[in-house]
Design an enzyme around this catalytic site. Structure first.
Site, PDB file in Angstrom:
ATOM      1  N   CYS A 337       0.831  -1.200   0.000  1.00 50.88           N
ATOM      2  CA  CYS A 337       0.000   0.000   0.000  1.00 50.88           C
ATOM      3  C   CYS A 337       0.870   1.256   0.000  1.00 50.88           C
ATOM      4  O   CYS A 337       1.552   1.528  -0.980  1.00 50.88           O
ATOM      5  CB  CYS A 337      -0.976  -0.033   1.173  1.00 50.88           C
ATOM      6  SG  CYS A 337      -2.383   1.095   0.971  1.00 50.88           S
ATOM      7  N   HIS A 436      -3.351  -5.557   1.226  1.00 49.85           N
ATOM      8  CA  HIS A 436      -3.109  -5.846   2.639  1.00 49.85           C
ATOM      9  C   HIS A 436      -3.488  -7.306   2.891  1.00 49.85           C
ATOM     10  O   HIS A 436      -4.380  -7.850   2.242  1.00 49.85           O
ATOM     11  CB  HIS A 436      -3.971  -4.953   3.528  1.00 49.85           C
ATOM     12  CG  HIS A 436      -3.533  -3.525   3.555  1.00 49.85           C
ATOM     13  ND1 HIS A 436      -2.368  -3.103   4.145  1.00 49.85           N
ATOM     14  CD2 HIS A 436      -4.127  -2.406   3.055  1.00 49.85           C
ATOM     15  CE1 HIS A 436      -2.255  -1.798   4.022  1.00 49.85           C
ATOM     16  NE2 HIS A 436      -3.301  -1.344   3.358  1.00 49.85           N
TER      17      HIS A 436
END
Length: 503
Positions: A337, A436
């Site tokens: 991310c 994630h």
């Protein structure tokens, strides 16, 4: 709101273990056959959880829902605060960004809106469930904030819930903190407290017993349990304060050294949790360049303020050290991310969504550029990941306010829903993704670790842990542990007595 039986846990201060105790009671009540749900009206956390419909809530409530055996919804955490600058947070309402607000404006302008949101969510949960386990935040004795608080005694009154107060004996002065908290409460609120739990106890319980007797005589409140500290619990942490317990020093007894960069606005650091369960891995958290050395794997985790965290990497010298390690081919580098965005050529924030700095040069290790956008991506994702000539079905979740594109032909990492996610170098020593939870995929994690092992001349390990199985076992272990150290029958009795008395 009379259908569900409710129980609220509040603490003498932050990090006393409220989230863990609520998780335990969600599992206990579910094991006893009750349809159980967690609730936290307002959560402040950088570790978040994505519901099945792509909404964002506090990670603790998502984990508590898993412990209860149900799917998480935004009614379990209708308001989420995500700090992104000094004294400012992104307000997430029912899983979607509402606006960025400073603390004073939030208290003044959002209060009544928040109250209505909380009432509505409580009403929904009360109709659907038999037990609601409610978590407070901070302390109910923060008298400077209590006139407009939306997470402790005001919620207890809204839900008409009895309260158990938790004190952390590890912090010292547990009796003073419990007594002080009770004395600072309004008498009507104090009357809601059906007892206290002392958490994180270590040592001989006999040495504590005189204090327990004194406390009950002095306050008139029963001690409902003394819970010993439980080591190595494989349940996601939410508060970044837990990172203080991890070392930056390498453990030479472990074959693989994993360094996680701990920048100031680190988020979703639970992405690395599976490595703690691997017997050949040692995980370190790094805040200074001189701590990094030459790890086998460097992980750049998520960030709530990517530009300012990248500035931290440069100022601390960590960025220079990471680039140096890559030039020497000494470490495999993995960005998730915000960490993925940092690996690119440039990050732009033209609308000052995360930072007042409108652009910054990245580490220039992957051929990508990112623009921070006003729209936030929150989605559960699945795809086919390509590594070392093999393919792995993986799942994860995405939470980001940036759009990333490649600046030249490059290798994608994951094929998902008609698009490609992530990027990697040809030698697969630098990898980035928006997914994630990527390391929670057991087969991929095994391949990644074996790739590192083979590069060091070590034999591959073909049998590794199932992290999902470990989580389920951890929920049961936690429930058994808490059950054996609290007076569960007395808690049940007092919950029901409280409800009858209020009726």
């Amino acid at each position: 709101m009379a259908m569900a039986l409710k129980l609220m846990f509040q603490g003498t201060n932050s990090d006393v273990g409220k989230s863990v105790v609520v998780t335990a009671f969600c599992r206990i009540f579910a094991q006893d056959g009750y349809k159980t749900v967690p609730f936290k009206s307002q959560n402040m956390a950088l570790n978040s959880y994505i519901t099945v419909d792509g909404k964002e809530i506090g990670r603790a409530q998502g984990v508590q829902a898993e412990a209860a055996g149900i799917q998480a919804t935004t009614d379990m955490n209708p308001i989420l605060l995500k700090p992104n600058r000094n004294n400012q947070s992104q307000i997430v309402v029912h899983g979607k960004p509402y606006k960025n607000m400073e603390a004073s404006a939030y208290r003044k302008e959002f209060f009544q809106t928040g109250i209505e949101l909380i009432k509505e969510s409580l009403a929904v949960l009360t109709e659907k469930y038999e037990r609601i386990v409610i978590e407070g935040a901070g302390s109910p004795a923060e008298i400077n904030l209590n006139d407009r608080e939306m997470v402790n005694m005001r919620v207890a009154r809204m839900a008409d819930a009895p309260v158990i107060l938790i004190g952390d004996i590890e912090k010292g002065g547990v009796f003073a903190s419990l007594v002080g908290t009770l004395q600072l409460m309004d008498p009507n609120d104090r009357d809601r407290v059906i007892g206290v739990i002392i958490n994180k106890f270590r040592g001989d319980i006999r040495l504590l017993e005189p204090g327990l007797t004194w406390f009950e005589e002095y306050t008139g409140k029963p001690v409902l349990g003394v819970i010993p500290y439980l080591e190595n619990l494989n349940i996601d942490a939410e508060d970044s304060m837990i990172l203080n317990q991890y070392t930056s020093v390498r453990n030479t007894e472990k074959e693989l050294d994993i360094a996680v960069i701990q920048y100031p606005k680190i988020s979703n650091f639970t992405d690395v949790d599976p490595f703690f369960a691997e017997h050949d891995c040692h995980v370190r958290f790094i805040t200074r360049a001189d701590q990094l050395h030459s790890p086998d794997l460097v992980i750049l985790p998520g960030s709530k303020n990517t530009i300012e965290d990248l500035m931290f990497l440069r100022k601390s010298g960590i960025a220079e050290k990471i680039v140096e390690l890559q030039q020497k081919h000494e470490s495999l580098l993995f960005g998730i991310c915000g960490g993925y965005q940092m690996l690119g050529e440039k990050i732009e924030d033209p609308f000052a969504i995360e930072s007042l700095h409108h652009e910054i040069e990245g580490l220039r290790l992957l051929p990508i550029r990112t623009t921070i956008t006003k729209d936030k991506t929150t989605v559960s994702s699945n795809g086919l990941l390509h590594l070392n000539g093999k393919h792995f079905n993986v799942s994860g979740y995405e939470i980001h306010m940036g759009e990333t594109w490649t600046t030249r032909e490059s290798r994608g990492l994951i094929d998902t829903q008609g698009r490609s996610d992530g990027c990697k170098t040809e030698d697969e020593r630098i990898i980035g993704t928006y997914f994630h939870g990527i390391f929670h995929n057991d087969e991929f994690r095994k391949e990644l670790l074996n790739q590192i092992r083979q590069g060091k001349g070590l034999e591959p390990i073909h049998q590794r842990v199932s992290f999902n199985q470990l989580r389920e076992e951890a929920f049961d272990l936690l429930a058994d542990h808490v059950k054996s150290h609290v007076k569960l029958d007395l808690i049940e009795q007092k919950m029901k007595e409280f409800t009858k008395r209020r009726d």
